[in-house]
Design a protein around this motif. Sequence first.
Motif, PDB file in Angstrom:
ATOM      1  N   GLY A  17       3.582  -8.434 -18.753  1.00  0.00           N
ATOM      2  CA  GLY A  17       4.130  -8.755 -17.603  1.00  0.00           C
ATOM      3  C   GLY A  17       5.530  -9.201 -17.750  1.00  0.00           C
ATOM      4  N   ALA A  18       6.274  -9.345 -18.810  1.00  0.00           N
ATOM      5  CA  ALA A  18       7.536 -10.098 -18.914  1.00  0.00           C
ATOM      6  C   ALA A  18       8.479  -9.102 -18.333  1.00  0.00           C
ATOM      7  N   ILE A  19       8.154  -7.658 -18.155  1.00  0.00           N
ATOM      8  CA  ILE A  19       9.222  -6.577 -17.636  1.00  0.00           C
ATOM      9  C   ILE A  19       9.585  -7.018 -16.220  1.00  0.00           C
ATOM     10  N   ASP A  20       8.808  -7.699 -15.437  1.00  0.00           N
ATOM     11  CA  ASP A  20       9.044  -8.175 -14.208  1.00  0.00           C
ATOM     12  C   ASP A  20      10.455  -9.068 -14.146  1.00  0.00           C
ATOM     13  N   ARG A  21      10.595  -9.830 -15.012  1.00  0.00           N
ATOM     14  CA  ARG A  21      11.836 -10.621 -15.052  1.00  0.00           C
ATOM     15  C   ARG A  21      12.798 -10.216 -16.046  1.00  0.00           C
ATOM     16  N   THR A  22      12.963  -8.769 -16.467  1.00  0.00           N
ATOM     17  CA  THR A  22      13.552  -8.351 -17.623  1.00  0.00           C
ATOM     18  C   THR A  22      14.502  -6.971 -17.006  1.00  0.00           C
ATOM     19  N   VAL A  23      15.700  -6.926 -17.329  1.00  0.00           N
ATOM     20  CA  VAL A  23      16.665  -5.778 -17.002  1.00  0.00           C
ATOM     21  C   VAL A  23      16.730  -5.246 -18.726  1.00  0.00           C
ATOM     22  N   MET A  24      16.291  -3.851 -18.698  1.00  0.00           N
ATOM     23  CA  MET A  24      16.464  -3.173 -20.208  1.00  0.00           C
ATOM     24  C   MET A  24      17.476  -2.206 -20.081  1.00  0.00           C
ATOM     25  N   PHE A  25      18.439  -2.094 -20.991  1.00  0.00           N
ATOM     26  CA  PHE A  25      19.307  -0.944 -21.347  1.00  0.00           C
ATOM     27  C   PHE A  25      19.019  -0.500 -22.555  1.00  0.00           C
ATOM     28  N   VAL A  26      18.934   0.845 -22.757  1.00  0.00           N
ATOM     29  CA  VAL A  26      18.442   1.574 -24.190  1.00  0.00           C
ATOM     30  C   VAL A  26      19.033   2.427 -24.376  1.00  0.00           C
ATOM     31  N   ASN A  27      19.905   2.581 -25.620  1.00  0.00           N
ATOM     32  CA  ASN A  27      20.785   3.457 -25.899  1.00  0.00           C
ATOM     33  C   ASN A  27      20.055   3.858 -27.458  1.00  0.00           C
ATOM     34  N   LEU A  28      19.702   5.228 -27.389  1.00  0.00           N
ATOM     35  CA  LEU A  28      18.786   5.554 -28.428  1.00  0.00           C
ATOM     36  C   LEU A  28      19.574   6.040 -29.764  1.00  0.00           C
ATOM     37  N   ALA A  29      19.110   6.225 -31.018  1.00  0.00           N
ATOM     38  CA  ALA A  29      19.988   6.729 -32.189  1.00  0.00           C
ATOM     39  C   ALA A  29      20.362   8.134 -31.828  1.00  0.00           C
ATOM     40  N   ASN A  30      19.787   9.016 -31.138  1.00  0.00           N
ATOM     41  CA  ASN A  30      20.352  10.258 -30.821  1.00  0.00           C
ATOM     42  C   ASN A  30      21.283  10.491 -29.705  1.00  0.00           C
ATOM     43  N   ASP A  31      21.506   9.421 -29.041  1.00  0.00           N
ATOM     44  CA  ASP A  31      22.584   9.298 -27.871  1.00  0.00           C
ATOM     45  C   ASP A  31      23.716   9.322 -28.258  1.00  0.00           C
ATOM     46  N   PRO A  32      25.172   9.578 -27.589  1.00  0.00           N
ATOM     47  CA  PRO A  32      26.398   9.608 -28.291  1.00  0.00           C
ATOM     48  C   PRO A  32      26.700   8.187 -28.715  1.00  0.00           C
ATOM     49  N   ALA A  33      27.526   8.054 -29.691  1.00  0.00           N
ATOM     50  CA  ALA A  33      28.017   6.809 -30.376  1.00  0.00           C
ATOM     51  C   ALA A  33      28.865   6.252 -29.377  1.00  0.00           C
ATOM     52  N   VAL A  34      29.432   6.861 -28.616  1.00  0.00           N
ATOM     53  CA  VAL A  34      30.371   6.559 -27.551  1.00  0.00           C
ATOM     54  C   VAL A  34      29.775   5.564 -26.499  1.00  0.00           C
ATOM     55  N   GLU A  35      28.427   6.045 -26.166  1.00  0.00           N
ATOM     56  CA  GLU A  35      27.561   5.418 -25.131  1.00  0.00           C
ATOM     57  C   GLU A  35      27.208   3.902 -25.551  1.00  0.00           C
ATOM     58  N   ARG A  36      27.262   3.700 -26.992  1.00  0.00           N
ATOM     59  CA  ARG A  36      26.768   2.543 -27.538  1.00  0.00           C
ATOM     60  C   ARG A  36      27.793   1.503 -27.387  1.00  0.00           C
ATOM     61  N   ILE A  37      29.115   1.983 -27.374  1.00  0.00           N
ATOM     62  CA  ILE A  37      30.188   0.871 -26.860  1.00  0.00           C
ATOM     63  C   ILE A  37      29.976   0.151 -25.693  1.00  0.00           C
ATOM     64  N   SER A  38      29.492   1.057 -24.516  1.00  0.00           N
ATOM     65  CA  SER A  38      29.487   0.556 -23.206  1.00  0.00           C
ATOM     66  C   SER A  38      28.056  -0.155 -23.065  1.00  0.00           C
ATOM     67  N   THR A  39      26.986   0.034 -23.939  1.00  0.00           N
ATOM     68  CA  THR A  39      25.811  -0.381 -23.575  1.00  0.00           C
ATOM     69  C   THR A  39      25.713  -1.829 -23.415  1.00  0.00           C
ATOM     70  N   PRO A  40      26.205  -2.744 -24.501  1.00  0.00           N
ATOM     71  CA  PRO A  40      26.137  -4.176 -24.344  1.00  0.00           C
ATOM     72  C   PRO A  40      27.049  -4.732 -22.946  1.00  0.00           C
ATOM     73  N   ARG A  41      28.054  -4.059 -22.931  1.00  0.00           N
ATOM     74  CA  ARG A  41      28.898  -4.580 -21.608  1.00  0.00           C
ATOM     75  C   ARG A  41      28.198  -4.203 -20.218  1.00  0.00           C
ATOM     76  N   MET A  42      27.473  -3.017 -20.182  1.00  0.00           N
ATOM     77  CA  MET A  42      26.538  -2.783 -19.084  1.00  0.00           C
ATOM     78  C   MET A  42      25.553  -4.032 -18.713  1.00  0.00           C
ATOM     79  N   ALA A  43      24.969  -4.377 -20.245  1.00  0.00           N
ATOM     80  CA  ALA A  43      23.914  -5.431 -20.050  1.00  0.00           C
ATOM     81  C   ALA A  43      24.775  -6.915 -19.622  1.00  0.00           C
ATOM     82  N   LEU A  44      25.901  -7.220 -20.064  1.00  0.00           N
ATOM     83  CA  LEU A  44      26.367  -8.448 -19.702  1.00  0.00           C
ATOM     84  C   LEU A  44      26.766  -8.400 -18.364  1.00  0.00           C
ATOM     85  N   THR A  45      27.285  -7.150 -17.697  1.00  0.00           N
ATOM     86  CA  THR A  45      27.713  -7.273 -16.377  1.00  0.00           C
ATOM     87  C   THR A  45      26.533  -7.747 -15.551  1.00  0.00           C
TER      88      THR A  45
END
Length: 456
Positions: free
Chosen positions: A202-230
Amino acid sequence: MPKEYRTIQEVAGPLMMVKGVENVTYDELGEIELAGGETRRCRVLEIDGDTAMVQLFESSTGINLESSKVRFLGRTMELGVSEDMLGRVFDGLGRPIDGGPEILPEARRDINGLPMNPAARSYPQEFIQTGISAIDGLNTLVRGQKLPIFSASGLPHANLAAQIARQAKVRGTSEPFAVVFAAMGITFEESNFFVQSFKDTGAIDRTVMFVNLANDPAVERISTPRMALTAAEYLAFDKDMHVLVILTDITNYADALREISAARKEVPGRRGYPGYMYTDLASMYERAGRQKGKKGSITMIPILTMPEDDKTHPIPDLTGYITEGQLILSRDLYRKGVTPPIDVLPSLSRLKDKGIGEGKTRADHSNTLNQLFAAYARGKEAKELMVVLGEAALTDIDKIYARFADAFEQEYVSQGYDTDRDIEETLNIGWKLLSMLPRAELKRIDDKYLDLYYGK
């Protein structure tokens, strides 16, 4: 309508050169329209006169230099934020991937955030209970702190991260608490593990998740933590929530940084990572903290796997400079079956003394913490002597310390990934272990606490 350019000069890996551009700025977003009508996103990395170097967010396959068109959108990368993000799962670019509807944003925020004025920061001092004895009792996490976990490949940092995300709470307050979880370059199985783990409890109700998978573009990985922090800044400073941000795995993020730096033909620094990696990591980590006049706070736990278990590798090394301590996972403890395998001696929380004591945890916390560290260190020394010289060479008191070290690992550090201990339980287990030692040995504890708790 943005002007369209058909002047793509070359495409090299994740980078593309566009000639003859006007009024285009650094970090601006763009769209590439392929001959078949498909669009892909990009952003401007460099401007040289009328030439723009752009970085692609998706693959460059199928981009035809003659027939593809580029439009620049006149804005930087933004995330639409709203309280409806809680309970949802997004990809590394902030698009929902949980089958739910698009978010209707209350506001749009630049993902690079606004730097926090050092004079506007207030000092971290409230205790956060993670339910894990090795953290709460010995390397206490404080609201507004940045406390990384240094792991190594094959160690169960994912289980520990999920446990902290499920169990963490600020005690004695009804203020809302949220978790923002960002995963970079992880496998589908790991991603599934996190999503399932949060849903089951039930922890999902208070959680926002951003998931970048290993087969997603490396470039997306640069923006993932910044999205989360925003998202975290919005929940903390606009909605007055206490937010815990967990970023895993920073090593994958730094590798993506190196990949893009190499594609730009920049001069490499240590181990091939770009020279600006320190600044880049700091621009993320320093978004954690508390602001004067704001009720909310951002506490951050970045997780990184140390390449070759090496603490001096640039990623853990630079992270250690920027953050306030580290929790180190140990391969030896993992082999012994200690879960979570937190090695308490080299671990450190530089702010622990600010979050413990009367009114925060318990008055005896500071004394018992010092005594447990000292006794465990001596017990480990005794065990090393035993390996070299045999048990006969140990004095009686050394043998007690050696037994204490074993019991400490098995009962205090090892608690499994489903046990949620409150701070009183953690302190009581500490006292039970210290009662194995003669009272005269407990020189770091005030007599009034010994009278209250020793041998009870």
